[in-house]
Write a protein that holds these residues in place. Structure first.
Motif, PDB file in Angstrom:
ATOM      1  N   PRO A  41       0.834  -1.201   0.000  1.00 26.98           N
ATOM      2  CA  PRO A  41       0.000   0.000   0.000  1.00 26.98           C
ATOM      3  C   PRO A  41       0.875   1.259   0.000  1.00 26.98           C
ATOM      4  CG  PRO A  41      -0.565  -1.437   1.846  1.00 26.98           C
ATOM      5  CD  PRO A  41       0.601  -2.035   1.152  1.00 26.98           C
ATOM      6  N   VAL A  42       0.320   2.347  -0.453  1.00 20.60           N
ATOM      7  CA  VAL A  42       1.064   3.599  -0.552  1.00 20.60           C
ATOM      8  C   VAL A  42       1.568   4.054   0.814  1.00 20.60           C
ATOM      9  CG1 VAL A  42       0.886   6.035  -1.197  1.00 20.60           C
ATOM     10  CG2 VAL A  42      -0.225   4.288  -2.585  1.00 20.60           C
ATOM     11  N   ASP A  43       0.800   3.835   1.861  1.00 18.50           N
ATOM     12  CA  ASP A  43       1.198   4.299   3.188  1.00 18.50           C
ATOM     13  C   ASP A  43       2.060   3.287   3.946  1.00 18.50           C
ATOM     14  OD1 ASP A  43      -0.816   2.449   3.508  1.00 18.50           O
ATOM     15  OD2 ASP A  43      -1.801   3.514   5.134  1.00 18.50           O
ATOM     16  N   ALA A  44       2.531   2.246   3.278  1.00 17.78           N
ATOM     17  CA  ALA A  44       3.369   1.242   3.940  1.00 17.78           C
ATOM     18  C   ALA A  44       4.733   1.849   4.267  1.00 17.78           C
ATOM     19  CB  ALA A  44       3.553   0.019   3.049  1.00 17.78           C
ATOM     20  N   PRO A  45       5.312   1.481   5.416  1.00 16.28           N
ATOM     21  CA  PRO A  45       6.631   2.017   5.772  1.00 16.28           C
ATOM     22  C   PRO A  45       7.717   1.451   4.861  1.00 16.28           C
ATOM     23  CG  PRO A  45       5.978   0.330   7.323  1.00 16.28           C
ATOM     24  CD  PRO A  45       4.800   0.561   6.408  1.00 16.28           C
ATOM     25  N   GLU A  46       8.780   2.210   4.690  1.00 20.55           N
ATOM     26  CA  GLU A  46       9.918   1.745   3.910  1.00 20.55           C
ATOM     27  C   GLU A  46      10.598   0.605   4.665  1.00 20.55           C
ATOM     28  OE1 GLU A  46      11.159   2.695   0.885  1.00 20.55           O
ATOM     29  OE2 GLU A  46       9.305   3.849   0.686  1.00 20.55           O
ATOM     30  N   PRO A  47      11.026  -0.448   3.958  1.00 19.82           N
ATOM     31  CA  PRO A  47      11.713  -1.539   4.655  1.00 19.82           C
ATOM     32  C   PRO A  47      13.066  -1.070   5.174  1.00 19.82           C
ATOM     33  CG  PRO A  47      11.782  -1.861   2.290  1.00 19.82           C
ATOM     34  CD  PRO A  47      10.899  -0.682   2.541  1.00 19.82           C
ATOM     35  N   LYS A  48      13.430  -1.565   6.345  1.00 25.07           N
ATOM     36  CA  LYS A  48      14.727  -1.221   6.911  1.00 25.07           C
ATOM     37  C   LYS A  48      15.816  -2.019   6.223  1.00 25.07           C
ATOM     38  CE  LYS A  48      14.491   0.407  11.601  1.00 25.07           C
ATOM     39  NZ  LYS A  48      14.866   0.098  12.966  1.00 25.07           N
ATOM     40  N   ASP A  49      16.932  -1.403   6.061  1.00 23.10           N
ATOM     41  CA  ASP A  49      18.096  -2.073   5.513  1.00 23.10           C
ATOM     42  C   ASP A  49      18.611  -3.068   6.550  1.00 23.10           C
ATOM     43  OD1 ASP A  49      21.488  -1.244   5.000  1.00 23.10           O
ATOM     44  OD2 ASP A  49      20.267  -2.500   3.705  1.00 23.10           O
ATOM     45  N   ALA A  50      18.914  -4.289   6.123  1.00 23.46           N
ATOM     46  CA  ALA A  50      19.360  -5.337   7.049  1.00 23.46           C
ATOM     47  C   ALA A  50      20.624  -4.917   7.781  1.00 23.46           C
ATOM     48  CB  ALA A  50      19.588  -6.643   6.297  1.00 23.46           C
ATOM     49  N   LEU A  51      21.548  -4.266   7.096  1.00 25.51           N
ATOM     50  CA  LEU A  51      22.789  -3.836   7.737  1.00 25.51           C
ATOM     51  C   LEU A  51      22.502  -2.791   8.808  1.00 25.51           C
ATOM     52  CD1 LEU A  51      25.816  -4.156   7.831  1.00 25.51           C
ATOM     53  CD2 LEU A  51      26.002  -2.416   6.052  1.00 25.51           C
ATOM     54  N   ALA A  52      21.569  -1.884   8.551  1.00 27.79           N
ATOM     55  CA  ALA A  52      21.210  -0.866   9.540  1.00 27.79           C
ATOM     56  C   ALA A  52      20.607  -1.509  10.782  1.00 27.79           C
ATOM     57  CB  ALA A  52      20.236   0.134   8.939  1.00 27.79           C
ATOM     58  N   ILE A  53      19.814  -2.554  10.596  1.00 30.41           N
ATOM     59  CA  ILE A  53      19.221  -3.257  11.739  1.00 30.41           C
ATOM     60  C   ILE A  53      20.321  -3.907  12.569  1.00 30.41           C
ATOM     61  CG2 ILE A  53      17.760  -5.214  12.404  1.00 30.41           C
ATOM     62  CD1 ILE A  53      16.047  -4.552   9.925  1.00 30.41           C
ATOM     63  N   LEU A  54      21.269  -4.553  11.902  1.00 37.90           N
ATOM     64  CA  LEU A  54      22.352  -5.208  12.623  1.00 37.90           C
ATOM     65  C   LEU A  54      23.237  -4.202  13.353  1.00 37.90           C
ATOM     66  CD1 LEU A  54      23.406  -7.967  10.073  1.00 37.90           C
ATOM     67  CD2 LEU A  54      22.178  -8.275  12.223  1.00 37.90           C
ATOM     68  N   GLU A  55      23.475  -3.034  12.750  1.00 37.46           N
ATOM     69  CA  GLU A  55      24.317  -2.023  13.387  1.00 37.46           C
ATOM     70  C   GLU A  55      23.679  -1.462  14.651  1.00 37.46           C
ATOM     71  OE1 GLU A  55      25.006   0.685  10.157  1.00 37.46           O
ATOM     72  OE2 GLU A  55      26.872  -0.332   9.592  1.00 37.46           O
ATOM     73  N   GLU A  56      22.359  -1.558  14.779  1.00 33.86           N
ATOM     74  CA  GLU A  56      21.666  -1.069  15.964  1.00 33.86           C
ATOM     75  C   GLU A  56      21.842  -2.000  17.159  1.00 33.86           C
ATOM     76  OE1 GLU A  56      17.608  -0.596  14.817  1.00 33.86           O
ATOM     77  OE2 GLU A  56      18.038   1.106  13.504  1.00 33.86           O
ATOM     78  N   LEU A  57      22.230  -3.251  16.923  1.00 33.00           N
ATOM     79  CA  LEU A  57      22.394  -4.200  18.025  1.00 33.00           C
ATOM     80  C   LEU A  57      23.652  -3.848  18.809  1.00 33.00           C
ATOM     81  CD1 LEU A  57      21.525  -7.479  16.097  1.00 33.00           C
ATOM     82  CD2 LEU A  57      20.039  -6.135  17.591  1.00 33.00           C
ATOM     83  N   TRP A  59      25.447  -5.528  20.905  1.00 34.85           N
ATOM     84  CA  TRP A  59      26.413  -6.591  21.131  1.00 34.85           C
ATOM     85  C   TRP A  59      27.052  -7.080  19.843  1.00 34.85           C
ATOM     86  CZ3 TRP A  59      24.325 -10.529  18.415  1.00 34.85           C
ATOM     87  CH2 TRP A  59      22.956 -10.550  18.286  1.00 34.85           C
ATOM     88  N   LEU A  60      26.802  -6.402  18.725  1.00 35.67           N
ATOM     89  CA  LEU A  60      27.354  -6.836  17.448  1.00 35.67           C
ATOM     90  C   LEU A  60      28.097  -5.680  16.800  1.00 35.67           C
ATOM     91  CD1 LEU A  60      27.363  -9.155  15.312  1.00 35.67           C
ATOM     92  CD2 LEU A  60      25.436  -7.999  14.272  1.00 35.67           C
ATOM     93  N   ARG A  61      29.307  -5.943  16.375  1.00 34.24           N
ATOM     94  CA  ARG A  61      30.082  -4.948  15.658  1.00 34.24           C
ATOM     95  C   ARG A  61      30.237  -5.429  14.222  1.00 34.24           C
ATOM     96  NH1 ARG A  61      36.080  -3.485  17.367  1.00 34.24           N
ATOM     97  NH2 ARG A  61      35.194  -4.401  19.212  1.00 34.24           N
ATOM     98  N   VAL A  62      29.811  -4.609  13.284  1.00 35.13           N
ATOM     99  CA  VAL A  62      29.927  -4.952  11.878  1.00 35.13           C
ATOM    100  C   VAL A  62      31.375  -4.690  11.480  1.00 35.13           C
ATOM    101  CG1 VAL A  62      29.103  -4.472   9.559  1.00 35.13           C
ATOM    102  CG2 VAL A  62      27.525  -4.350  11.487  1.00 35.13           C
ATOM    103  N   GLY A  63      32.043  -5.753  11.039  1.00 40.16           N
ATOM    104  CA  GLY A  63      33.458  -5.642  10.720  1.00 40.16           C
ATOM    105  C   GLY A  63      33.716  -5.275   9.279  1.00 40.16           C
ATOM    106  N   LYS A  64      34.982  -5.190   8.966  1.00 39.96           N
ATOM    107  CA  LYS A  64      35.402  -4.870   7.611  1.00 39.96           C
ATOM    108  C   LYS A  64      36.171  -6.041   7.014  1.00 39.96           C
ATOM    109  CE  LYS A  64      35.618   0.052   8.497  1.00 39.96           C
ATOM    110  NZ  LYS A  64      34.284   0.081   8.901  1.00 39.96           N
ATOM    111  N   GLY A  65      35.923  -7.237   7.529  1.00 43.27           N
ATOM    112  CA  GLY A  65      36.649  -8.413   7.073  1.00 43.27           C
ATOM    113  C   GLY A  65      37.805  -8.691   8.013  1.00 43.27           C
ATOM    114  N   GLY A  66      38.436  -9.807   7.834  1.00 44.22           N
ATOM    115  CA  GLY A  66      39.568 -10.156   8.696  1.00 44.22           C
ATOM    116  C   GLY A  66      39.116 -10.897   9.931  1.00 44.22           C
ATOM    117  N   LYS A  67      39.948 -10.833  10.955  1.00 51.00           N
ATOM    118  CA  LYS A  67      39.661 -11.546  12.198  1.00 51.00           C
ATOM    119  C   LYS A  67      38.544 -10.860  12.980  1.00 51.00           C
ATOM    120  CE  LYS A  67      44.315 -13.295  12.893  1.00 51.00           C
ATOM    121  NZ  LYS A  67      45.456 -13.334  13.796  1.00 51.00           N
TER     122      LYS A  67
END
Length: 93
Positions: A41-57, A59-67
């Protein structure tokens, strides 16, 4: 926008309708030709980006690769803290 064949759409109707309710538009095809479009529907909210959801947690740090680097800060988990599996399941709903 996702393209899906009419048979696939029919077989997994509830799953596709759930995706539409989260803001994803579908194009239904038959023999490679577009026959219908299902949109939220036109008034439906925009879906959240999965990465943005994870960054809000906290206890989780989004890394750049590596260890792995671990959490930003030590968080004591208690019985009331949701598990990772529960959190992912809630994000999928």
């Amino acid at each position: 926008m996702i393209e899906v064949g009419v048979r696939e759409f029919k077989a997994h109707l509830s799953s596709y309708l759930h995706r539409v309710s989260t803001g994803v538009a579908l194009v239904i095809t038959s023999h490679g030709k577009q026959i219908a479009r299902v949109e939220p529907p036109v008034d439906a909210p925009e879906p959240k980006d999965a990465l943005a959801i994870l960054e809000e947690l906290p206890w989780l740090r989004v890394g750049k690769g590596g260890k792995p680097q671990g959490a930003r800060e030590q968080i004591a988990l208690s019985a009331s803290t949701s598990s990772l599996a529960q959190t992912i399941s809630e994000l999928r709903d």
